[in-house]
Design a protein around this motif. Structure first.
Motif, PDB file in Angstrom:
ATOM      1  N   LEU A 112     -36.681   8.053 -66.456  1.00 11.87           N
ATOM      2  CA  LEU A 112     -38.133   8.244 -66.592  1.00 11.87           C
ATOM      3  C   LEU A 112     -38.656   9.269 -65.597  1.00 11.87           C
ATOM      4  CD1 LEU A 112     -39.806   4.784 -67.265  1.00 11.87           C
ATOM      5  CD2 LEU A 112     -39.783   6.791 -68.721  1.00 11.87           C
ATOM      6  N   HIS A 113     -38.162   9.219 -64.365  1.00 14.37           N
ATOM      7  CA  HIS A 113     -38.610  10.188 -63.365  1.00 14.37           C
ATOM      8  C   HIS A 113     -38.283  11.609 -63.826  1.00 14.37           C
ATOM      9  CE1 HIS A 113     -38.024   6.710 -60.284  1.00 14.37           C
ATOM     10  NE2 HIS A 113     -39.107   6.542 -61.019  1.00 14.37           N
ATOM     11  N   ALA A 114     -37.094  11.787 -64.408  1.00 19.20           N
ATOM     12  CA  ALA A 114     -36.695  13.103 -64.908  1.00 19.20           C
ATOM     13  C   ALA A 114     -37.606  13.545 -66.053  1.00 19.20           C
ATOM     14  CB  ALA A 114     -35.238  13.076 -65.363  1.00 19.20           C
ATOM     15  N   ILE A 115     -37.943  12.616 -66.934  1.00 16.71           N
ATOM     16  CA  ILE A 115     -38.817  12.948 -68.067  1.00 16.71           C
ATOM     17  C   ILE A 115     -40.199  13.361 -67.564  1.00 16.71           C
ATOM     18  CG2 ILE A 115     -40.027  11.965 -70.055  1.00 16.71           C
ATOM     19  CD1 ILE A 115     -37.470  10.111 -70.311  1.00 16.71           C
ATOM     20  N   TRP A 116     -40.731  12.605 -66.611  1.00 12.20           N
ATOM     21  CA  TRP A 116     -42.058  12.926 -66.105  1.00 12.20           C
ATOM     22  C   TRP A 116     -42.056  14.276 -65.390  1.00 12.20           C
ATOM     23  CZ3 TRP A 116     -42.813   7.290 -64.064  1.00 12.20           C
ATOM     24  CH2 TRP A 116     -43.105   6.466 -65.152  1.00 12.20           C
ATOM     25  N   ALA A 117     -41.021  14.554 -64.599  1.00 15.51           N
ATOM     26  CA  ALA A 117     -40.926  15.857 -63.938  1.00 15.51           C
ATOM     27  C   ALA A 117     -40.816  16.963 -64.988  1.00 15.51           C
ATOM     28  CB  ALA A 117     -39.735  15.884 -62.994  1.00 15.51           C
ATOM     29  N   TYR A 118     -40.007  16.710 -66.036  1.00 12.45           N
ATOM     30  CA  TYR A 118     -39.886  17.691 -67.116  1.00 12.45           C
ATOM     31  C   TYR A 118     -41.253  17.964 -67.746  1.00 12.45           C
ATOM     32  CZ  TYR A 118     -40.029  19.046 -71.929  1.00 12.45           C
ATOM     33  OH  TYR A 118     -40.423  19.644 -73.092  1.00 12.45           O
TER      34      TYR A 118
ATOM     35  N   ARG B  56     -45.232  21.969 -68.830  1.00 13.30           N
ATOM     36  CA  ARG B  56     -46.639  22.416 -68.862  1.00 13.30           C
ATOM     37  C   ARG B  56     -46.792  23.707 -68.051  1.00 13.30           C
ATOM     38  NH1 ARG B  56     -51.297  20.217 -70.557  1.00 13.30           N
ATOM     39  NH2 ARG B  56     -53.209  20.820 -69.486  1.00 13.30           N
ATOM     40  N   LEU B  57     -46.154  23.761 -66.876  1.00 11.81           N
ATOM     41  CA  LEU B  57     -46.192  24.978 -66.063  1.00 11.81           C
ATOM     42  C   LEU B  57     -45.520  26.137 -66.799  1.00 11.81           C
ATOM     43  CD1 LEU B  57     -45.289  23.539 -62.542  1.00 11.81           C
ATOM     44  CD2 LEU B  57     -47.536  24.321 -63.315  1.00 11.81           C
ATOM     45  N   TRP B  58     -44.382  25.859 -67.419  1.00 15.05           N
ATOM     46  CA  TRP B  58     -43.631  26.872 -68.158  1.00 15.05           C
ATOM     47  C   TRP B  58     -44.511  27.504 -69.249  1.00 15.05           C
ATOM     48  CZ3 TRP B  58     -38.845  28.797 -67.203  1.00 15.05           C
ATOM     49  CH2 TRP B  58     -38.230  29.546 -68.202  1.00 15.05           C
ATOM     50  N   GLY B  59     -45.286  26.682 -69.905  1.00 15.78           N
ATOM     51  CA  GLY B  59     -46.132  27.145 -70.996  1.00 15.78           C
ATOM     52  C   GLY B  59     -47.320  27.979 -70.557  1.00 15.78           C
ATOM     53  N   LYS B  60     -47.627  27.976 -69.271  1.00 17.26           N
ATOM     54  CA  LYS B  60     -48.761  28.765 -68.775  1.00 17.26           C
ATOM     55  C   LYS B  60     -48.432  30.254 -68.688  1.00 17.26           C
ATOM     56  CE  LYS B  60     -51.199  25.273 -66.174  1.00 17.26           C
ATOM     57  NZ  LYS B  60     -52.411  25.326 -65.404  1.00 17.26           N
ATOM     58  N   GLY B  61     -47.156  30.606 -68.847  1.00 18.94           N
ATOM     59  CA  GLY B  61     -46.790  32.021 -68.846  1.00 18.94           C
ATOM     60  C   GLY B  61     -45.794  32.384 -67.770  1.00 18.94           C
ATOM     61  N   PRO B  62     -45.316  33.631 -67.804  1.00 19.20           N
ATOM     62  CA  PRO B  62     -44.246  34.074 -66.908  1.00 19.20           C
ATOM     63  C   PRO B  62     -44.546  33.880 -65.422  1.00 19.20           C
ATOM     64  CG  PRO B  62     -44.595  35.689 -68.645  1.00 19.20           C
ATOM     65  CD  PRO B  62     -45.693  34.669 -68.774  1.00 19.20           C
ATOM     66  N   GLY B  63     -45.794  34.001 -65.016  1.00 18.96           N
ATOM     67  CA  GLY B  63     -46.132  33.834 -63.603  1.00 18.96           C
ATOM     68  C   GLY B  63     -45.883  32.422 -63.085  1.00 18.96           C
TER      69      GLY B  63
ATOM     70  N   ALA C  97     -42.154  28.429 -60.608  1.00 24.94           N
ATOM     71  CA  ALA C  97     -42.563  27.094 -60.135  1.00 24.94           C
ATOM     72  C   ALA C  97     -42.002  26.006 -61.044  1.00 24.94           C
ATOM     73  CB  ALA C  97     -44.086  27.000 -60.065  1.00 24.94           C
ATOM     74  N   ALA C  98     -42.018  26.264 -62.356  1.00 22.98           N
ATOM     75  CA  ALA C  98     -41.463  25.295 -63.306  1.00 22.98           C
ATOM     76  C   ALA C  98     -39.972  25.097 -63.061  1.00 22.98           C
ATOM     77  CB  ALA C  98     -41.721  25.762 -64.737  1.00 22.98           C
ATOM     78  N   ARG C  99     -39.243  26.188 -62.854  1.00 17.33           N
ATOM     79  CA  ARG C  99     -37.800  26.094 -62.595  1.00 17.33           C
ATOM     80  C   ARG C  99     -37.529  25.377 -61.279  1.00 17.33           C
ATOM     81  NH1 ARG C  99     -33.668  26.129 -65.358  1.00 17.33           N
ATOM     82  NH2 ARG C  99     -32.479  27.685 -64.276  1.00 17.33           N
TER      83      ARG C  99
ATOM     84  N   ALA D 116     -36.086  18.009 -59.502  1.00 17.25           N
ATOM     85  CA  ALA D 116     -35.884  16.804 -60.318  1.00 17.25           C
ATOM     86  C   ALA D 116     -34.397  16.550 -60.552  1.00 17.25           C
ATOM     87  CB  ALA D 116     -36.617  16.933 -61.649  1.00 17.25           C
ATOM     88  N   ARG D 117     -33.635  17.610 -60.799  1.00 16.39           N
ATOM     89  CA  ARG D 117     -32.186  17.453 -60.995  1.00 16.39           C
ATOM     90  C   ARG D 117     -31.534  16.897 -59.734  1.00 16.39           C
ATOM     91  NH1 ARG D 117     -29.292  22.805 -61.715  1.00 16.39           N
ATOM     92  NH2 ARG D 117     -29.509  22.767 -59.469  1.00 16.39           N
ATOM     93  N   ALA D 118     -31.930  17.415 -58.567  1.00 12.80           N
ATOM     94  CA  ALA D 118     -31.355  16.942 -57.310  1.00 12.80           C
ATOM     95  C   ALA D 118     -31.670  15.473 -57.063  1.00 12.80           C
ATOM     96  CB  ALA D 118     -31.873  17.802 -56.149  1.00 12.80           C
ATOM     97  N   VAL D 119     -32.868  15.045 -57.466  1.00 12.21           N
ATOM     98  CA  VAL D 119     -33.308  13.672 -57.205  1.00 12.21           C
ATOM     99  C   VAL D 119     -32.764  12.690 -58.250  1.00 12.21           C
ATOM    100  CG1 VAL D 119     -35.361  12.175 -57.099  1.00 12.21           C
ATOM    101  CG2 VAL D 119     -35.373  14.407 -55.966  1.00 12.21           C
ATOM    102  N   THR D 120     -32.706  13.113 -59.515  1.00 19.78           N
ATOM    103  CA  THR D 120     -32.381  12.176 -60.597  1.00 19.78           C
ATOM    104  C   THR D 120     -30.987  12.354 -61.197  1.00 19.78           C
ATOM    105  OG1 THR D 120     -33.234  13.619 -62.348  1.00 19.78           O
ATOM    106  CG2 THR D 120     -34.811  12.115 -61.293  1.00 19.78           C
ATOM    107  N   GLY D 121     -30.373  13.529 -61.003  1.00 23.27           N
ATOM    108  CA  GLY D 121     -29.093  13.798 -61.655  1.00 23.27           C
ATOM    109  C   GLY D 121     -29.239  14.221 -63.104  1.00 23.27           C
TER     110      GLY D 121
END
Length: 198
Positions: free
Chosen positions: A38-44, A49-56, A60-62, A68-73
């Motif tokens: 669930l934590h991974a899903i919420w972070a995703y 949402r950040l990814w969808g705001k555009g290239p700038g 931050a999204a990445r 999230a990967r480091a925390v949840t695996g």
């Protein structure tokens, strides 16, 4: 509906999905505090949402998805598109690629990969997964293929071709079968074929 109202509704849906699908879940609070899936899903959801705001906003999204990967695996690229009531049981080792599309009411177990089979840039390289799909532990679903609605994919299966609606796919490479009876429940199909145990 405001962003905050939408976020609360999504969190409630995700918690409800976890309570329905995880027999070890005792309370919503327990799941909210202790489910890395669930934590991974919420972070995703925030990273997407950040990814969808555009290239700038994409760095931050990445960065958020890396934390999230480091925390949840669990590694979910923020460019992936994931539907409602998505649940990852156990979490650890799940990878979902950038061009993956996942429908509603999908459940993944640990070690699942929704990956690519091409290094080509700018094309869809990852699977499209329909609604109400369950993918067992360690399964690999690879390439720009379609997994239909109500599909069950067995543990450790390797799927590299489309799977039609309502089918059961197991093995390496996966073979496809349909429930023996039209009214056979997909959950009961798990017991009809031992290779699908998750």
């Amino acid at each position: 509906m405001s962003f905050l109202q939408q976020a609360r509704a999504t969190i409630r849906d995700d918690l409800d999905a976890a309570m329905r699908r995880d027999p070890a879940a005792e309370t919503r609070a327990d799941v909210a505090l202790n489910s890395p899936g669930l934590h991974a899903i919420w972070a995703y959801r925030l990273a997407h949402r950040l990814w969808g705001k555009g290239p700038g906003w994409r760095p931050a999204a990445r960065l958020l998805s890396t934390v999230a990967r480091a925390v949840t695996g669990v590694e979910i690229h923020p460019g992936a598109r994931i539907g409602q009531r998505f649940f990852i049981d156990h979490g650890m080792g799940v990878v979902i690629g950038a061009t993956a599309v996942v429908g509603d009411d999908v459940m993944l177990y640990h070690g699942v990969t929704l990956g690519g089979r091409s290094l080509q840039r700018g094309v869809k390289r990852h699977p499209t997964v329909g609604d109400r799909v369950t993918i067992g532990a360690g399964a690999r679903v690879l390439g720009d293929i379609r997994i239909g609605d109500d599909v069950q994919i067995g543990a450790n299966s390797v799927v590299v071709k489309d799977v039609p609606d309502g089918a059961v796919a197991t093995g390496v490479p996966a073979t496809v079968r349909f429930p023996r009876l039209p009214e056979e429940d997909p959950y009961d199909a798990l017991f009809a074929e031992p290779a699908i145990f998750i």
